[in-house]
Design a protein around this motif. Structure first.
Motif, PDB file in Angstrom:
ATOM      1  N   GLN A 108       0.843  -1.192   0.000  1.00  0.00           N
ATOM      2  CA  GLN A 108       0.000   0.000   0.000  1.00  0.00           C
ATOM      3  C   GLN A 108       0.880   1.246   0.000  1.00  0.00           C
ATOM      4  OE1 GLN A 108      -2.545   0.473   3.416  1.00  0.00           O
ATOM      5  NE2 GLN A 108      -3.907   1.834   2.323  1.00  0.00           N
ATOM      6  N   GLY A 109       0.549   2.174  -0.891  1.00  0.00           N
ATOM      7  CA  GLY A 109       1.281   3.434  -0.967  1.00  0.00           C
ATOM      8  C   GLY A 109       0.716   4.466  -0.015  1.00  0.00           C
ATOM      9  N   THR A 110       1.367   5.609   0.044  1.00  0.00           N
ATOM     10  CA  THR A 110       0.914   6.679   0.932  1.00  0.00           C
ATOM     11  C   THR A 110      -0.433   7.235   0.507  1.00  0.00           C
ATOM     12  OG1 THR A 110       2.178   8.292  -0.361  1.00  0.00           O
ATOM     13  CG2 THR A 110       3.259   7.359   1.591  1.00  0.00           C
ATOM     14  N   ASP A 111      -0.844   6.973  -0.739  1.00  0.00           N
ATOM     15  CA  ASP A 111      -2.141   7.438  -1.232  1.00  0.00           C
ATOM     16  C   ASP A 111      -3.267   6.461  -0.905  1.00  0.00           C
ATOM     17  OD1 ASP A 111      -1.549   5.356  -2.945  1.00  0.00           O
ATOM     18  OD2 ASP A 111      -1.666   6.558  -4.783  1.00  0.00           O
ATOM     19  N   GLY A 112      -2.958   5.347  -0.241  1.00  0.00           N
ATOM     20  CA  GLY A 112      -3.965   4.353   0.119  1.00  0.00           C
ATOM     21  C   GLY A 112      -4.188   3.295  -0.945  1.00  0.00           C
ATOM     22  N   ASN A 113      -3.613   3.462  -2.119  1.00  0.00           N
ATOM     23  CA  ASN A 113      -3.756   2.483  -3.203  1.00  0.00           C
ATOM     24  C   ASN A 113      -2.695   1.401  -3.097  1.00  0.00           C
ATOM     25  OD1 ASN A 113      -5.937   3.746  -4.574  1.00  0.00           O
ATOM     26  ND2 ASN A 113      -4.504   5.244  -5.404  1.00  0.00           N
ATOM     27  N   GLN A 114      -2.993   0.229  -3.688  1.00  0.00           N
ATOM     28  CA  GLN A 114      -2.006  -0.835  -3.802  1.00  0.00           C
ATOM     29  C   GLN A 114      -1.120  -0.525  -5.000  1.00  0.00           C
ATOM     30  OE1 GLN A 114      -2.170  -2.535  -0.647  1.00  0.00           O
ATOM     31  NE2 GLN A 114      -1.352  -4.088  -1.991  1.00  0.00           N
ATOM     32  N   TRP A 115       0.177  -0.665  -4.819  1.00  0.00           N
ATOM     33  CA  TRP A 115       1.158  -0.434  -5.870  1.00  0.00           C
ATOM     34  C   TRP A 115       1.965  -1.704  -6.065  1.00  0.00           C
ATOM     35  CZ3 TRP A 115       1.891   4.046  -8.750  1.00  0.00           C
ATOM     36  CH2 TRP A 115       1.050   5.096  -8.407  1.00  0.00           C
ATOM     37  N   ALA A 116       2.422  -1.942  -7.293  1.00  0.00           N
ATOM     38  CA  ALA A 116       3.118  -3.195  -7.582  1.00  0.00           C
ATOM     39  C   ALA A 116       4.277  -2.985  -8.547  1.00  0.00           C
ATOM     40  CB  ALA A 116       2.143  -4.203  -8.181  1.00  0.00           C
ATOM     41  N   ARG A 117       5.216  -3.914  -8.469  1.00  0.00           N
ATOM     42  CA  ARG A 117       6.307  -4.044  -9.438  1.00  0.00           C
ATOM     43  C   ARG A 117       6.330  -5.497  -9.871  1.00  0.00           C
ATOM     44  NH1 ARG A 117      11.836  -0.844  -8.285  1.00  0.00           N
ATOM     45  NH2 ARG A 117      11.978  -1.227 -10.515  1.00  0.00           N
ATOM     46  N   LEU A 118       6.722  -5.737 -11.109  1.00  0.00           N
ATOM     47  CA  LEU A 118       6.741  -7.076 -11.683  1.00  0.00           C
ATOM     48  C   LEU A 118       8.144  -7.387 -12.190  1.00  0.00           C
ATOM     49  CD1 LEU A 118       4.880  -9.487 -12.675  1.00  0.00           C
ATOM     50  CD2 LEU A 118       4.938  -8.323 -14.882  1.00  0.00           C
ATOM     51  N   ARG A 119       8.608  -8.608 -11.913  1.00  0.00           N
ATOM     52  CA  ARG A 119       9.857  -9.097 -12.501  1.00  0.00           C
ATOM     53  C   ARG A 119       9.457 -10.236 -13.426  1.00  0.00           C
ATOM     54  NH1 ARG A 119      13.424 -11.230  -8.184  1.00  0.00           N
ATOM     55  NH2 ARG A 119      11.998 -12.964  -8.340  1.00  0.00           N
ATOM     56  N   PRO A 120       9.612 -10.057 -14.734  1.00  0.00           N
ATOM     57  CA  PRO A 120       9.125 -11.062 -15.684  1.00  0.00           C
ATOM     58  C   PRO A 120       9.813 -12.415 -15.581  1.00  0.00           C
ATOM     59  CG  PRO A 120       9.864  -9.067 -16.819  1.00  0.00           C
ATOM     60  CD  PRO A 120      10.173  -8.894 -15.382  1.00  0.00           C
ATOM     61  N   GLY A 121      11.009 -12.472 -15.058  1.00  0.00           N
ATOM     62  CA  GLY A 121      11.721 -13.737 -14.901  1.00  0.00           C
ATOM     63  C   GLY A 121      12.952 -13.525 -14.044  1.00  0.00           C
ATOM     64  N   LEU A 122      13.487 -14.594 -13.508  1.00  0.00           N
ATOM     65  CA  LEU A 122      14.677 -14.498 -12.666  1.00  0.00           C
ATOM     66  C   LEU A 122      15.820 -13.858 -13.454  1.00  0.00           C
ATOM     67  CD1 LEU A 122      14.568 -17.953 -10.876  1.00  0.00           C
ATOM     68  CD2 LEU A 122      13.961 -15.715  -9.945  1.00  0.00           C
ATOM     69  N   GLY A 123      16.521 -12.957 -12.809  1.00  0.00           N
ATOM     70  CA  GLY A 123      17.635 -12.270 -13.463  1.00  0.00           C
ATOM     71  C   GLY A 123      17.210 -11.117 -14.350  1.00  0.00           C
ATOM     72  N   GLN A 124      15.924 -10.892 -14.495  1.00  0.00           N
ATOM     73  CA  GLN A 124      15.441  -9.784 -15.325  1.00  0.00           C
ATOM     74  C   GLN A 124      15.123  -8.580 -14.444  1.00  0.00           C
ATOM     75  OE1 GLN A 124      12.462 -10.805 -18.211  1.00  0.00           O
ATOM     76  NE2 GLN A 124      13.272 -12.870 -18.460  1.00  0.00           N
ATOM     77  N   ALA A 125      15.068  -7.418 -15.066  1.00  0.00           N
ATOM     78  CA  ALA A 125      14.825  -6.168 -14.340  1.00  0.00           C
ATOM     79  C   ALA A 125      13.360  -6.057 -13.911  1.00  0.00           C
ATOM     80  CB  ALA A 125      15.179  -4.977 -15.226  1.00  0.00           C
ATOM     81  N   TRP A 126      13.136  -5.421 -12.751  1.00  0.00           N
ATOM     82  CA  TRP A 126      11.784  -5.139 -12.270  1.00  0.00           C
ATOM     83  C   TRP A 126      11.177  -4.011 -13.100  1.00  0.00           C
ATOM     84  CZ3 TRP A 126       9.355  -7.807  -8.386  1.00  0.00           C
ATOM     85  CH2 TRP A 126      10.133  -8.636  -7.594  1.00  0.00           C
ATOM     86  N   THR A 127       9.878  -4.081 -13.338  1.00  0.00           N
ATOM     87  CA  THR A 127       9.163  -2.987 -14.005  1.00  0.00           C
ATOM     88  C   THR A 127       9.049  -1.817 -13.022  1.00  0.00           C
ATOM     89  OG1 THR A 127       7.001  -3.755 -13.241  1.00  0.00           O
ATOM     90  CG2 THR A 127       7.771  -4.595 -15.386  1.00  0.00           C
ATOM     91  N   PRO A 128       8.704  -0.618 -13.518  1.00  0.00           N
ATOM     92  CA  PRO A 128       8.454   0.501 -12.603  1.00  0.00           C
ATOM     93  C   PRO A 128       7.219   0.220 -11.743  1.00  0.00           C
ATOM     94  CG  PRO A 128       8.761   1.286 -14.861  1.00  0.00           C
ATOM     95  CD  PRO A 128       8.645  -0.208 -14.925  1.00  0.00           C
ATOM     96  N   TRP A 129       7.082   0.966 -10.636  1.00  0.00           N
ATOM     97  CA  TRP A 129       5.888   0.856  -9.790  1.00  0.00           C
ATOM     98  C   TRP A 129       4.663   1.281 -10.592  1.00  0.00           C
ATOM     99  CZ3 TRP A 129       5.637  -1.503  -5.238  1.00  0.00           C
ATOM    100  CH2 TRP A 129       6.809  -1.660  -4.497  1.00  0.00           C
TER     101      TRP A 129
END
Length: 139
Positions: A108-129
């Motif tokens: 949960q972010g400071t705005d009360g919403n759920q925020w997420a990041r995704l890593r498409p596979g091991l060793g790959q970069a995380w997407t932005p929030w």
């Protein structure tokens, strides 16, 4: 004189409101490996392929931090950024290729919403929030 008293009372009320809405000081804990995190949010343990592990915490800076094992040895803590106010949840699923493990973290972010990041596979970069909306998330 009444105006002075009124001004003092008004200033006291405003000061009281400022104190009332200020966030309480969070207590911090220390992890193995020297990471400092908000105790209230705990440590999220996440199992990876081949017996490897991953952990997520909310640091004293309210960013999400992670570390993982490679060959059974823990990495240093690395920041994934963000400004969250809840425990980090981690879920995974095999990708369409069936060989990679996709991982999504959310909090949960400071705005009360759920925020997420995704890593498409091991060793790959995380997407932005990104903000999650109903029905959004890993497939």
């Amino acid at each position: 004189m009444k105006r002075v008293k009124a001004a003092i009372v008004a200033a006291g009320v405003v000061a009281g409101l400022a104190v009332a809405v200020a966030p309480a000081q969070a207590s911090t804990c220390t992890t193995e490996g020297g990471g400092v995190y908000i105790c209230e949010y705990g440590i999220t343990n996440h199992q990876l392929l081949r017996g490897e592990k991953e952990q997520f915490v909310v640091g004293s800076d309210y960013a999400v931090w992670t570390r993982w094992t490679t060959g059974g040895k823990w990495s240093s803590w690395a920041s994934l950024g963000g400004n969250v106010r809840s425990r980090v949840e981690a879920v995974h699923a095999y990708t369409n290729r069936g060989t990679d493990l996709e991982t999504q973290i959310s909090a949960q972010g400071t705005d009360g919403n759920q925020w997420a990041r995704l890593r498409p596979g091991l060793g790959q970069a995380w997407t932005p929030w990104r903000a999650l909306v109903d029905g959004d998330g890993p497939e």
